[in-house]
Design a protein around this motif. Structure first.
Motif, PDB file in Angstrom:
ATOM      1  N   LEU A  69       0.829  -1.200   0.000  1.00 24.71           N
ATOM      2  CA  LEU A  69       0.000   0.000   0.000  1.00 24.71           C
ATOM      3  C   LEU A  69       0.866   1.254   0.000  1.00 24.71           C
ATOM      4  O   LEU A  69       1.563   1.543   0.965  1.00 24.71           O
ATOM      5  CB  LEU A  69      -0.931  -0.012   1.218  1.00 24.71           C
ATOM      6  CG  LEU A  69      -1.758  -1.303   1.385  1.00 24.71           C
ATOM      7  CD1 LEU A  69      -2.696  -1.175   2.563  1.00 24.71           C
ATOM      8  CD2 LEU A  69      -2.518  -1.639   0.100  1.00 24.71           C
ATOM      9  N   ARG A 114      -6.251  -1.777   0.088  1.00 24.56           N
ATOM     10  CA  ARG A 114      -6.684  -0.450  -0.361  1.00 24.56           C
ATOM     11  C   ARG A 114      -6.493  -0.332  -1.860  1.00 24.56           C
ATOM     12  O   ARG A 114      -5.514  -0.823  -2.419  1.00 24.56           O
ATOM     13  CB  ARG A 114      -5.856   0.633   0.337  1.00 24.56           C
ATOM     14  CG  ARG A 114      -6.296   2.068  -0.001  1.00 24.56           C
ATOM     15  CD  ARG A 114      -5.458   3.072   0.773  1.00 24.56           C
ATOM     16  NE  ARG A 114      -4.072   3.040   0.337  1.00 24.56           N
ATOM     17  CZ  ARG A 114      -3.039   3.441   1.083  1.00 24.56           C
ATOM     18  NH1 ARG A 114      -3.237   3.869   2.318  1.00 24.56           N
ATOM     19  NH2 ARG A 114      -1.801   3.391   0.614  1.00 24.56           N
ATOM     20  N   GLU A 119     -10.351   1.848   1.563  1.00 27.03           N
ATOM     21  CA  GLU A 119     -10.034   0.631   2.310  1.00 27.03           C
ATOM     22  C   GLU A 119     -11.175  -0.375   2.118  1.00 27.03           C
ATOM     23  O   GLU A 119     -12.355  -0.024   2.258  1.00 27.03           O
ATOM     24  CB  GLU A 119      -9.891   0.952   3.799  1.00 27.03           C
ATOM     25  CG  GLU A 119      -8.858   2.021   4.120  1.00 27.03           C
ATOM     26  CD  GLU A 119      -7.443   1.486   4.100  1.00 27.03           C
ATOM     27  OE1 GLU A 119      -7.282   0.254   4.239  1.00 27.03           O
ATOM     28  OE2 GLU A 119      -6.511   2.300   3.962  1.00 27.03           O
TER      29      GLU A 119
END
Length: 205
Positions: A69, A114, A119
């Motif tokens: 992420l 994500r 999310e």
């Protein structure tokens, strides 16, 4: 061999993104440079921007599967008009292949991840990724005059994801408000309608 009776392996992925990814890669040979400025079913995108969007989403959902992420998974898709890199004919097929490979890992489907700055559970991210590939694959094929077909399992997964909220059927979904399509229309046409597109769209309008 694992002989521990308490050990439970992760379930196999419920969806295979490889066919949809390969389908888009196969369309790229039919995209002549002269078509890059042509229209697409996405009102804000020419073919050039559509390809740029595909390159961005392929990288973003690849990283989402890997739980890597960073900026690529934090950026909303409408934050800026996509820019198509000069080497897109090499990088886009590679990213699509990496995307499909990343989602073959059972670990990709577990926990939270994500994409697009949102999310969401891994299994939901996979469904969204598949939907993006199927619908934008249709966009690219239709914009460049190429045939397009998708598997029934893929289309049913997309239809389930795009189905209107029973409490607010006109609410826009991932792509926008649905376009009415006959109940007996082909499943692909119904998915395209659910995505806010006219199944009969052509570049000439």
């Amino acid at each position: 061999m694992d002989t521990d009776p308490t050990h439970t392996s992760a379930p196999a992925p419920a969806l295979d993104l490889e066919p949809a990814a390969r389908r888009i890669a196969a369309l790229l040979d039919g995209v002549d440079d002269a078509r890059l400025c042509g229209p697409t079913p996405c009102p804000d995108y020419a073919v050039r921007e559509l390809l740029g969007h595909l390159a961005m989403l392929a990288a973003a959902f690849r990283d989402a599967a890997r739980k890597d992420l960073g900026p690529g998974t934090a950026t909303a898709p409408d934050a800026a008009l996509p820019v198509l890199d000069d080497d897109w004919r090499e990088t886009l097929p590679r990213r699509l292949e990496e995307l499909a490979a990343a989602w073959r890992s059972p670990a990709a489907w577990t926990g939270m991840t994500r994409a697009g700055g949102v999310e969401l559970p891994g299994e939901v991210a996979a469904a969204v990724a598949l939907d993006e590939l199927v619908v934008h694959g249709w966009d690219l094929a239709r914009s460049t005059g190429q045939p397009y077909a998708a598997g029934e399992g893929e289309l049913r997964a997309c239809a389930a994801l795009l189905a209107p909220d029973e409490d607010d059927p006109d609410r826009g979904g991932i792509f926008g408000p649905p376009v009415p399509v006959r109940d007996d229309a082909p499943l692909l046409d119904r998915v395209i309608g659910l995505s806010g597109r006219r199944p009969d769209w052509r570049p000439e309008g």
